[in-house]
Design a protein around this motif. Sequence first.
Motif, PDB file in Angstrom:
ATOM      1  N   SER A 182      33.628  36.862  57.784  1.00 34.64           N
ATOM      2  CA  SER A 182      34.228  35.725  58.271  1.00 34.64           C
ATOM      3  C   SER A 182      34.170  34.288  57.270  1.00 34.64           C
ATOM      4  CB  SER A 182      33.871  35.152  59.653  1.00 34.64           C
ATOM      5  OG  SER A 182      32.372  35.299  59.685  1.00 34.64           O
ATOM      6  N   ASN A 183      33.525  34.477  56.219  1.00 30.68           N
ATOM      7  CA  ASN A 183      33.014  33.552  55.478  1.00 30.68           C
ATOM      8  C   ASN A 183      33.836  33.404  54.271  1.00 30.68           C
ATOM      9  OD1 ASN A 183      30.590  33.076  56.691  1.00 30.68           O
ATOM     10  ND2 ASN A 183      29.824  35.030  55.842  1.00 30.68           N
ATOM     11  N   ALA A 184      33.775  32.079  53.448  1.00 32.56           N
ATOM     12  CA  ALA A 184      34.659  31.665  52.379  1.00 32.56           C
ATOM     13  C   ALA A 184      33.690  31.905  51.121  1.00 32.56           C
ATOM     14  CB  ALA A 184      34.804  30.177  52.437  1.00 32.56           C
ATOM     15  N   PRO A 185      33.888  33.159  50.339  1.00 32.81           N
ATOM     16  CA  PRO A 185      33.331  33.051  49.056  1.00 32.81           C
ATOM     17  C   PRO A 185      33.604  32.166  48.196  1.00 32.81           C
ATOM     18  CG  PRO A 185      34.513  35.207  49.664  1.00 32.81           C
ATOM     19  CD  PRO A 185      34.888  33.979  50.660  1.00 32.81           C
ATOM     20  N   LEU A 186      32.706  31.738  47.032  1.00 30.86           N
ATOM     21  CA  LEU A 186      32.843  30.550  46.423  1.00 30.86           C
ATOM     22  C   LEU A 186      34.217  30.549  45.375  1.00 30.86           C
ATOM     23  CD1 LEU A 186      31.401  28.418  44.606  1.00 30.86           C
ATOM     24  CD2 LEU A 186      30.542  30.253  43.163  1.00 30.86           C
ATOM     25  N   GLU A 187      34.716  31.597  45.077  1.00 32.15           N
ATOM     26  CA  GLU A 187      35.845  31.677  44.388  1.00 32.15           C
ATOM     27  C   GLU A 187      37.432  31.062  44.942  1.00 32.15           C
ATOM     28  OE1 GLU A 187      33.102  34.805  42.772  1.00 32.15           O
ATOM     29  OE2 GLU A 187      33.937  34.011  44.943  1.00 32.15           O
ATOM     30  N   THR A 188      37.016  31.202  46.405  1.00 37.07           N
ATOM     31  CA  THR A 188      38.369  30.591  47.274  1.00 37.07           C
ATOM     32  C   THR A 188      38.322  29.042  47.181  1.00 37.07           C
ATOM     33  OG1 THR A 188      36.939  30.683  49.299  1.00 37.07           O
ATOM     34  CG2 THR A 188      38.286  32.648  48.693  1.00 37.07           C
ATOM     35  N   SER A 189      37.473  28.464  46.873  1.00 41.82           N
ATOM     36  CA  SER A 189      37.413  26.984  46.881  1.00 41.82           C
ATOM     37  C   SER A 189      37.110  26.408  45.451  1.00 41.82           C
ATOM     38  CB  SER A 189      36.350  26.488  47.955  1.00 41.82           C
ATOM     39  OG  SER A 189      34.754  26.906  47.616  1.00 41.82           O
ATOM     40  N   GLU A 190      36.353  27.109  44.863  1.00 40.93           N
ATOM     41  CA  GLU A 190      35.963  26.530  43.195  1.00 40.93           C
ATOM     42  C   GLU A 190      36.801  27.110  42.250  1.00 40.93           C
ATOM     43  OE1 GLU A 190      35.225  24.748  40.910  1.00 40.93           O
ATOM     44  OE2 GLU A 190      33.299  24.415  41.746  1.00 40.93           O
ATOM     45  N   THR A 191      37.655  26.524  41.944  1.00 38.76           N
ATOM     46  CA  THR A 191      38.695  26.920  40.756  1.00 38.76           C
ATOM     47  C   THR A 191      38.245  26.724  39.370  1.00 38.76           C
ATOM     48  OG1 THR A 191      39.856  24.436  40.549  1.00 38.76           O
ATOM     49  CG2 THR A 191      40.699  26.087  42.209  1.00 38.76           C
ATOM     50  N   GLY A 201      43.253  39.336  49.477  1.00 38.12           N
ATOM     51  CA  GLY A 201      44.750  38.953  49.254  1.00 38.12           C
ATOM     52  C   GLY A 201      44.859  37.805  48.425  1.00 38.12           C
ATOM     53  N   ASP A 202      43.866  37.406  47.862  1.00 40.16           N
ATOM     54  CA  ASP A 202      44.000  36.119  47.026  1.00 40.16           C
ATOM     55  C   ASP A 202      43.810  36.429  45.583  1.00 40.16           C
ATOM     56  OD1 ASP A 202      43.534  33.787  45.412  1.00 40.16           O
ATOM     57  OD2 ASP A 202      42.567  32.820  47.273  1.00 40.16           O
ATOM     58  N   ASP A 203      44.976  36.698  44.757  1.00 42.67           N
ATOM     59  CA  ASP A 203      45.034  37.275  43.463  1.00 42.67           C
ATOM     60  C   ASP A 203      44.218  36.292  42.443  1.00 42.67           C
ATOM     61  OD1 ASP A 203      46.143  39.563  43.951  1.00 42.67           O
ATOM     62  OD2 ASP A 203      48.178  38.812  43.394  1.00 42.67           O
ATOM     63  N   ALA A 204      44.507  34.812  42.656  1.00 45.34           N
ATOM     64  CA  ALA A 204      43.951  33.731  41.767  1.00 45.34           C
ATOM     65  C   ALA A 204      42.310  33.660  42.025  1.00 45.34           C
ATOM     66  CB  ALA A 204      44.446  32.419  42.243  1.00 45.34           C
ATOM     67  N   ALA A 205      41.823  34.026  43.131  1.00 48.74           N
ATOM     68  CA  ALA A 205      40.344  33.692  43.366  1.00 48.74           C
ATOM     69  C   ALA A 205      39.728  35.232  42.757  1.00 48.74           C
ATOM     70  CB  ALA A 205      40.000  33.967  44.943  1.00 48.74           C
ATOM     71  N   GLN A 206      40.615  36.183  42.894  1.00 46.60           N
ATOM     72  CA  GLN A 206      39.882  37.562  42.296  1.00 46.60           C
ATOM     73  C   GLN A 206      39.979  37.371  40.905  1.00 46.60           C
ATOM     74  OE1 GLN A 206      41.389  41.275  43.160  1.00 46.60           O
ATOM     75  NE2 GLN A 206      41.868  40.680  45.587  1.00 46.60           N
ATOM     76  N   ASP A 207      40.736  36.729  40.054  1.00 44.59           N
ATOM     77  CA  ASP A 207      40.819  36.480  38.693  1.00 44.59           C
ATOM     78  C   ASP A 207      39.839  35.526  38.431  1.00 44.59           C
ATOM     79  OD1 ASP A 207      43.129  38.048  38.007  1.00 44.59           O
ATOM     80  OD2 ASP A 207      44.334  36.518  38.041  1.00 44.59           O
ATOM     81  N   ARG A 208      39.570  34.553  39.111  1.00 41.75           N
ATOM     82  CA  ARG A 208      38.246  33.544  38.636  1.00 41.75           C
ATOM     83  C   ARG A 208      37.100  34.297  38.863  1.00 41.75           C
ATOM     84  NH1 ARG A 208      41.706  29.956  41.743  1.00 41.75           N
ATOM     85  NH2 ARG A 208      40.875  30.199  43.789  1.00 41.75           N
ATOM     86  N   HIS A 209      37.118  35.254  39.916  1.00 35.12           N
ATOM     87  CA  HIS A 209      35.511  35.948  40.185  1.00 35.12           C
ATOM     88  C   HIS A 209      35.543  36.826  38.837  1.00 35.12           C
ATOM     89  CE1 HIS A 209      32.420  38.434  42.086  1.00 35.12           C
ATOM     90  NE2 HIS A 209      33.379  39.449  41.526  1.00 35.12           N
ATOM     91  N   THR A 210      36.555  37.569  38.516  1.00 31.57           N
ATOM     92  CA  THR A 210      36.499  38.423  37.534  1.00 31.57           C
ATOM     93  C   THR A 210      36.139  37.957  36.418  1.00 31.57           C
ATOM     94  OG1 THR A 210      38.125  40.180  38.604  1.00 31.57           O
ATOM     95  CG2 THR A 210      37.601  40.398  36.060  1.00 31.57           C
ATOM     96  N   ALA A 211      36.674  36.859  35.959  1.00 32.53           N
ATOM     97  CA  ALA A 211      36.249  35.942  34.622  1.00 32.53           C
ATOM     98  C   ALA A 211      34.732  35.455  34.726  1.00 32.53           C
ATOM     99  CB  ALA A 211      37.150  34.667  34.479  1.00 32.53           C
ATOM    100  N   ALA A 212      34.407  34.872  35.914  1.00 31.40           N
ATOM    101  CA  ALA A 212      32.968  34.570  35.939  1.00 31.40           C
ATOM    102  C   ALA A 212      32.046  35.553  35.902  1.00 31.40           C
ATOM    103  CB  ALA A 212      32.916  33.688  37.457  1.00 31.40           C
TER     104      ALA A 212
END
Length: 329
Positions: free
Chosen positions: A99-108, A139-150
């Motif tokens: 139920s939490n917000a991983p970093l990648e969902t808010s930090e772009t 379900g957030d492709d953009a957040a997953q891309d950011r996570h993978t890059a980081a």
Amino acid sequence: MAAATTDALQDAGDWDVPRAPFVDYTAYPTPSIAEYARGSGVDGFLVGFLNTRPGGDKTLSWGGYQGDGDATTGDFGKEDFTAFTKNGGTPILSFGGASNAPLETSETDIAGIVAQYQGVIDNYQTKHLDFAFEGAILGDDAAQDRHTAAIGQLLQDNPGLKLSYTLPADGAPGSLVGFPPAAERLLNRLADAGIQPSLLNGLLMEFGQSAPADAFECCRIALDGMFTQVQAIWPQWSRQQVWRRIGATPMFGRNMNGKVFTLENMRQLAAFATEHQLGCLSGWDATRDHNQGTLPECSLSSNHPDLVRCTAVEQQPYDFAKIIARYRK
């Protein structure tokens, strides 16, 4: 944005903490993993969860609660972790949660994500990270891309850093077996970026309607499905290596949907793990396992047991963890 790396990423190798139940470290009162280790004999814990607060300052903290301090500089949990590690234990910091917000969902900003993770690594002097990704991020492709890059950058900066991904898995033939499609997409992103996690850990709980009545049979079906998926995503891994990079995390006792994972199921799962040499035997969670048989509100006579705090099955404190403690010993 895909991961951009200049050098091939090093494989940190198989997971090396085979006995590691989860602990909700944001619970009140704050658990003590050093105490849990003394009572159970377990020498590893997945300790969660580190997150940001939606609308906050994009700083990682425990549960997103700023009152517990910035996890890149604060001391929350350090005394307990030190007591645990002095006796040979390994705490694994876990990010995310149901139920939490991983970093990648808010930090772009990818550099900002890398800096936060690096700050936690340096502050807690850890060599193991877990990402317990459920819910919206799958379900957030953009957040997953950011996570993978980081993560690609983080691995370049920290050779030997072992990564675990804890993801939902199901054992419902005709509906879903193994990781759901959204989790598979994340794993494929990681593989395409050259990232080789040390552990792919299945959350074996809340199985679908077509799942068998027996909870262990659900787990077995889910793990077999995970094996097939992981083998296809990382074909360079041998059959034995795939099993060594798979983990199992059932929900101890009664699940929210009414299915019951019993102590006998835990023994069956431990036998399966031994047969296949799974990378990690885990479970949710050590506090519930400690509380049952200890807290009056966990009494089996209750018509509405608190499943957040209790397993709601006949057991003594630490019975589930004591089975885990014997795995691969």
